[in-house]
Write a protein that holds these residues in place. Structure first.
Motif, PDB file in Angstrom:
ATOM      1  N   ILE A  80       1.900  -9.245  -5.202  1.00 46.38           N
ATOM      2  CA  ILE A  80       1.641 -10.356  -4.277  1.00 46.38           C
ATOM      3  C   ILE A  80       0.833  -9.801  -3.104  1.00 46.38           C
ATOM      4  O   ILE A  80       1.230  -8.804  -2.490  1.00 46.38           O
ATOM      5  CB  ILE A  80       2.968 -10.965  -3.789  1.00 46.38           C
ATOM      6  CG1 ILE A  80       3.763 -11.526  -4.979  1.00 46.38           C
ATOM      7  CG2 ILE A  80       2.718 -12.062  -2.753  1.00 46.38           C
ATOM      8  CD1 ILE A  80       5.128 -12.042  -4.611  1.00 46.38           C
ATOM      9  N   PRO A  81      -0.292 -10.418  -2.803  1.00 48.68           N
ATOM     10  CA  PRO A  81      -1.123  -9.899  -1.695  1.00 48.68           C
ATOM     11  C   PRO A  81      -0.407 -10.017  -0.367  1.00 48.68           C
ATOM     12  O   PRO A  81       0.346 -10.956  -0.116  1.00 48.68           O
ATOM     13  CB  PRO A  81      -2.361 -10.798  -1.740  1.00 48.68           C
ATOM     14  CG  PRO A  81      -1.930 -12.040  -2.438  1.00 48.68           C
ATOM     15  CD  PRO A  81      -0.886 -11.605  -3.437  1.00 48.68           C
ATOM     16  N   SER A  82      -0.653  -9.025   0.503  1.00 46.86           N
ATOM     17  CA  SER A  82       0.016  -8.976   1.802  1.00 46.86           C
ATOM     18  C   SER A  82      -1.033  -8.863   2.899  1.00 46.86           C
ATOM     19  O   SER A  82      -2.000  -8.102   2.769  1.00 46.86           O
ATOM     20  CB  SER A  82       0.968  -7.779   1.861  1.00 46.86           C
ATOM     21  OG  SER A  82       1.605  -7.692   3.113  1.00 46.86           O
ATOM     22  N   PHE A  83      -0.842  -9.608   4.017  1.00 44.82           N
ATOM     23  CA  PHE A  83      -1.793  -9.631   5.114  1.00 44.82           C
ATOM     24  C   PHE A  83      -1.051  -9.513   6.450  1.00 44.82           C
ATOM     25  O   PHE A  83       0.007 -10.111   6.628  1.00 44.82           O
ATOM     26  CB  PHE A  83      -2.588 -10.945   5.122  1.00 44.82           C
ATOM     27  CG  PHE A  83      -3.140 -11.324   3.787  1.00 44.82           C
ATOM     28  CD1 PHE A  83      -4.343 -10.782   3.328  1.00 44.82           C
ATOM     29  CD2 PHE A  83      -2.463 -12.243   2.981  1.00 44.82           C
ATOM     30  CE1 PHE A  83      -4.856 -11.157   2.102  1.00 44.82           C
ATOM     31  CE2 PHE A  83      -2.975 -12.606   1.763  1.00 44.82           C
ATOM     32  CZ  PHE A  83      -4.188 -12.069   1.301  1.00 44.82           C
ATOM     33  N   PRO A  84      -1.642  -8.766   7.369  1.00 43.80           N
ATOM     34  CA  PRO A  84      -1.067  -8.794   8.728  1.00 43.80           C
ATOM     35  C   PRO A  84      -1.448 -10.123   9.380  1.00 43.80           C
ATOM     36  O   PRO A  84      -2.494 -10.700   9.082  1.00 43.80           O
ATOM     37  CB  PRO A  84      -1.742  -7.624   9.426  1.00 43.80           C
ATOM     38  CG  PRO A  84      -3.020  -7.420   8.688  1.00 43.80           C
ATOM     39  CD  PRO A  84      -2.769  -7.819   7.258  1.00 43.80           C
ATOM     40  N   ALA A  85      -0.575 -10.604  10.251  1.00 45.14           N
ATOM     41  CA  ALA A  85      -0.872 -11.886  10.899  1.00 45.14           C
ATOM     42  C   ALA A  85      -0.282 -11.915  12.287  1.00 45.14           C
ATOM     43  O   ALA A  85       0.852 -11.486  12.506  1.00 45.14           O
ATOM     44  CB  ALA A  85      -0.315 -13.041  10.062  1.00 45.14           C
TER      45      ALA A  85
END
Length: 546
Positions: free
Chosen positions: A4-9
């Motif tokens: 599952i792709p992960s992104f900082p936010a």
């Protein structure tokens, strides 16, 4: 399966507003909250739910940001609320990981007075619930009170113990815990016992049965719990428990009894007992007699021997033997082993010829119970001796103090009707003491009562005869120390001859006098039974042969 792709936010208010406008069309993904980046808080969009997840010592879903249309979710929280919860969850995981789940459950179900979620109240509820759950697990693994009692008796009765429990004490302990006041807790875990439960049992026993039974209940409960706590703390489940039972006490005092039945009163009771062997007690129905042969015989023995009821009735069938060394025909010795005596010493009592014959008469009458090892057998079986309560219950029935007479206004107190104050079998020991004192033989009472004579040292050297006379006139001190196992048979013989004749003479006299056997009804026992000559002339060899 693809990761599952992960992104900082930077999950600000504006970012969150844009996310909530269309949370699911972009598919599964994970946003790491940069505002709390070192706290490992994530917003995970999986399927039709967007969950706030705390990643600390594992992953914990702490709430939701959104769910798909048509779905219901009560655990929706804002980013700031999620950050606050994340802080709390991390702290709880450090303190007690097991409390995290109940805390979160209560966070969404326990509210303050204004209907708002309250982390403090949620934590309090979680702690109480977890304590209860852990307590139930501990209770399930703990011994019951019955198991603790059984273990206490089994271990403390072993011969390798410093002071092993005697069978008589084991019976007493069993009877204490068989009381109705213990019924609700006897099969429950000992970890569920509380100071209040102990106090309630103590007070209920005192109210229902008196001070002495209450003190016994406290002593036994403290004894079993203290032994279990000391020897089996981990096995029993008492590990970590506060020993509250050590503080369980009674503030009542058993005043020394001073009942001393008169010899006339003893004679009247024996005459009444003889009559009611063949007659019902007034107002009673059912059985044709007020007392059974074996109970009357046991009562007569306790009166004549003046022994404690428990040890007196523990006399074995082979425990009575001729006293050849006396040099006179008809004397006997009754012998008890040390394990049944209160002072843990073997005891021998002399039985004069007249008393031996009359006792023999009644003992022959109870041989119908079968072959028993006991001199005073129970009707319940050859292996059982008559119960220690039987002599007391006999005189209670005469005095209308037994359970059947309680609350019955028509019950007749035959003792009062005949001018006799109530007394118990144990009180006869005081009568023997006063009788010996009146005869100038105070020391004789102690040797008969199986007390120890502590005579000290005479002021001068004495011959054996002088010393014996000196002992006879010394008042006994009950110390259990000085004289050990010396039996003083000659002194006992003189004392028992005087005592037994006094008892038998009183009995013989009062059976020839009118006695009330009901209100307004008198009888003369001698005129009905005509047994006295038969009793005094019984052939002892018949008893020995039996």
């Amino acid at each position: 399966m693809a990761a599952i792709p992960s992104f900082p936010a930077d999950i600000t208010t504006g970012w969150m507003k844009r996310f909530l406008a269309d949370p699911f069309s972009a598919g599964d993904r994970i946003y790491s909250d940069s505002i709390s980046e070192r706290k490992a808080l994530e917003l995970r969009v999986i399927g039709k739910r967007a969950a706030w997840v705390s990643r600390y010592r594992g992953s914990t879903t702490i709430g939701y940001a959104a769910v798909a249309k048509g779905m219901t979710e009560t655990r929706l929280i804002t980013p700031q609320e999620a950050r606050n919860l994340n802080e709390i969850v991390r702290a709880l995981r450090d303190r007690d990981p097991e409390i995290v789940k109940p805390f979160l459950a209560n966070y969404y179900s326990v509210f303050d007075d204004y209907g708002r979620r309250d982390a403090r109240k949620a934590l309090e509820a979680a702690e109480k619930g977890l304590a209860r759950a852990r307590g139930e697990e501990a209770h399930a693994a703990a011994w019951t009170l019955q198991q603790a009692v059984d273990n206490w008796i089994e271990k403390r009765s072993r011969p390798d113990q410093k002071k092993p429990f005697k069978p008589s004490y084991v019976k007493e302990v069993r009877s204490v815990f068989a009381r109705a006041e213990f019924a609700d807790v006897f099969e429950k875990p000992i970890t569920k016992l509380t100071p209040k439960i102990g106090e309630d049992i103590r007070d209920a026993v005192e109210k229902n049965s008196g001070i002495s039974p209450s003190k016994k209940a406290v002593t036994c409960l403290r004894g079993v719990l203290s032994y279990t706590y000391e020897k089996h703390r981990g096995q029993s489940g008492l590990e970590g428990q506060q020993p509250w039972w050590l503080m369980l006490t009674t503030d009542t005092v058993i005043n020394a009894r001073d009942r001393r039945p008169e010899l006339d009163g003893v004679g009247i009771v024996l005459a009444l007992g003889e009559y009611f062997l063949d007659h019902r007690l007034p107002g009673r129905t059912g059985v044709q007699h007020g007392v059974r042969d074996n109970v009357f015989t046991a009562f007569l023995w306790i009166v004549l021997s003046a022994q404690r009821v428990t040890s007196g009735l523990a006399l074995k069938d082979g425990g009575v033997t001729p006293w050849a060394a006396k040099g006179e025909d008809g004397w006997y010795l009754a012998t008890w082993s040390a394990d049944v005596m209160k002072n843990n010493k073997q005891f021998v009592l002399t039985i004069p010829p007249r008393a031996a014959k009359i006792l023999g008469y009644w003992m022959l009458k109870i041989r119908h119970t079968g072959t028993s090892k006991w001199a005073f057998p129970s009707e319940d079986g050859d292996d059982k001796k008559i119960d220690r309560s039987a002599p007391l219950n006999f005189i209670k029935r005469l005095a209308a103090r037994d359970d059947k007479a309680k609350g019955d206004d028509s019950a007749v107190d035959l003792l009062a009707l005949n001018g006799v104050e109530y007394w118990s079998p144990h009180d006869i020991r005081r009568t023997l003491t006063t009788t010996m004192e009146a005869a100038g033989m105070p020391g004789a009472a102690s040797v008969v009562l199986s007390h120890t004579i502590d005579v000290g040292e005479p002021d001068r050297k004495m011959s054996e005869a002088q010393f014996e006379l000196w002992v006879k006139n010394r008042v006994a001190a009950i110390t259990g120390e000085s004289y050990g196992d010396i039996q003083h048979l000659k002194l006992k013989g003189e004392a028992m001859l005087l005592w037994s004749n006094a008892i038998l003479d009183s009995w013989k006299y009062w059976r020839s006098q009118p006695l009330f056997v009901d209100v307004g009804k008198t009888v003369t026992v001698d005129g009905l039974a005509r047994r006295w000559d038969e009793m005094e002339n019984v052939k002892i060899d018949e008893l020995e042969a039996a």
